[in-house]
Design a protein around this motif. Structure first.
Motif, mmCIF file in Angstrom:
data_model
loop_
_atom_site.group_PDB
_atom_site.id
_atom_site.type_symbol
_atom_site.label_atom_id
_atom_site.label_comp_id
_atom_site.label_asym_id
_atom_site.label_seq_id
_atom_site.Cartn_x
_atom_site.Cartn_y
_atom_site.Cartn_z
ATOM 1 N N GLU A 47 -62.346 -74.759 45.547
ATOM 2 C CA GLU A 47 -62.267 -73.649 46.642
ATOM 3 C C GLU A 47 -63.673 -73.085 46.941
ATOM 4 O O GLU A 47 -63.806 -72.867 48.133
ATOM 5 C CB GLU A 47 -61.198 -72.544 46.020
ATOM 6 C CG GLU A 47 -59.907 -72.953 45.806
ATOM 7 C CD GLU A 47 -59.053 -71.830 45.378
ATOM 8 O OE1 GLU A 47 -59.538 -70.746 45.440
ATOM 9 O OE2 GLU A 47 -58.004 -72.199 45.014
ATOM 10 N N ALA A 48 -64.809 -73.176 46.135
ATOM 11 C CA ALA A 48 -65.972 -72.730 46.355
ATOM 12 C C ALA A 48 -66.586 -73.622 47.463
ATOM 13 O O ALA A 48 -67.589 -73.060 48.060
ATOM 14 C CB ALA A 48 -66.778 -72.539 45.143
ATOM 15 N N PRO A 51 -65.570 -73.596 53.169
ATOM 16 C CA PRO A 51 -66.030 -72.461 53.728
ATOM 17 C C PRO A 51 -64.909 -71.227 54.006
ATOM 18 O O PRO A 51 -63.807 -71.539 54.188
ATOM 19 C CB PRO A 51 -66.753 -72.910 55.034
ATOM 20 C CG PRO A 51 -66.630 -74.191 55.059
ATOM 21 C CD PRO A 51 -65.732 -74.535 53.928
ATOM 22 N N GLU A 52 -65.296 -69.895 54.041
ATOM 23 C CA GLU A 52 -64.207 -68.912 54.220
ATOM 24 C C GLU A 52 -63.871 -69.138 55.561
ATOM 25 O O GLU A 52 -64.272 -69.279 56.608
ATOM 26 C CB GLU A 52 -65.221 -67.868 54.110
ATOM 27 C CG GLU A 52 -64.106 -66.359 54.178
ATOM 28 C CD GLU A 52 -63.345 -66.291 53.212
ATOM 29 O OE1 GLU A 52 -62.129 -65.692 53.330
ATOM 30 O OE2 GLU A 52 -63.797 -66.443 51.959
ATOM 31 N N GLY A 53 -62.533 -68.961 55.623
ATOM 32 C CA GLY A 53 -61.819 -69.396 56.907
ATOM 33 C C GLY A 53 -61.453 -70.510 57.389
ATOM 34 O O GLY A 53 -60.900 -70.750 58.176
ATOM 35 N N ARG A 56 -57.688 -71.435 57.911
ATOM 36 C CA ARG A 56 -57.259 -70.643 59.162
ATOM 37 C C ARG A 56 -57.617 -71.360 60.381
ATOM 38 O O ARG A 56 -56.914 -71.625 61.194
ATOM 39 C CB ARG A 56 -57.528 -69.205 59.058
ATOM 40 C CG ARG A 56 -56.855 -68.532 57.834
ATOM 41 C CD ARG A 56 -57.196 -66.981 58.185
ATOM 42 N NE ARG A 56 -58.352 -66.733 58.094
ATOM 43 C CZ ARG A 56 -59.209 -66.586 56.899
ATOM 44 N NH1 ARG A 56 -58.667 -66.654 56.016
ATOM 45 N NH2 ARG A 56 -60.299 -66.113 57.252
ATOM 46 N N ARG A 57 -58.886 -71.846 60.435
ATOM 47 C CA ARG A 57 -59.413 -72.512 61.545
ATOM 48 C C ARG A 57 -58.825 -73.944 61.919
ATOM 49 O O ARG A 57 -58.441 -74.470 62.914
ATOM 50 C CB ARG A 57 -60.656 -72.714 61.785
ATOM 51 C CG ARG A 57 -61.620 -71.319 61.786
ATOM 52 C CD ARG A 57 -62.982 -71.322 62.077
ATOM 53 N NE ARG A 57 -63.625 -72.100 61.058
ATOM 54 C CZ ARG A 57 -64.438 -71.308 59.968
ATOM 55 N NH1 ARG A 57 -63.884 -70.247 59.726
ATOM 56 N NH2 ARG A 57 -64.633 -72.187 58.954
#
Length: 71
Positions: A47-48, A51-53, A56-57
């Motif tokens: 998970e690290a 990248p954040e989001g 969703r993208r």
């Protein structure tokens, strides 16, 4: 499907077109030994890497995907 003869005469020759030194080979071997496979990473480590989001993208699968079973 066949490739044109002109391409065949210009085929990639690894020894000629991608020169690799003994030092290159040693570095690649060392990196392979030192770099862990992603299969050995924990869920938190995987998970690290994301990248954040990012999910969703670009979701992993379409929202309307249906489950299936291989025969």
């Amino acid at each position: 499907m066949s490739s044109p003869r002109a391409f065949d005469s210009n085929a990639l020759d690894l020894a000629r077109d991608v020169p690799t030194t003994a030092a290159d080979v040693e570095v690649l071997r060392r990196l392979r030994r030192e770099t862990p496979t992603w299969l050995s990473l924990s869920a938190a480590e995987l998970e690290a890497l994301v990248p954040e989001g990012a999910l969703r993208r670009k979701p992993v699968m379409r929202a309307d995907a249906r489950p299936f079973i291989l025969p």
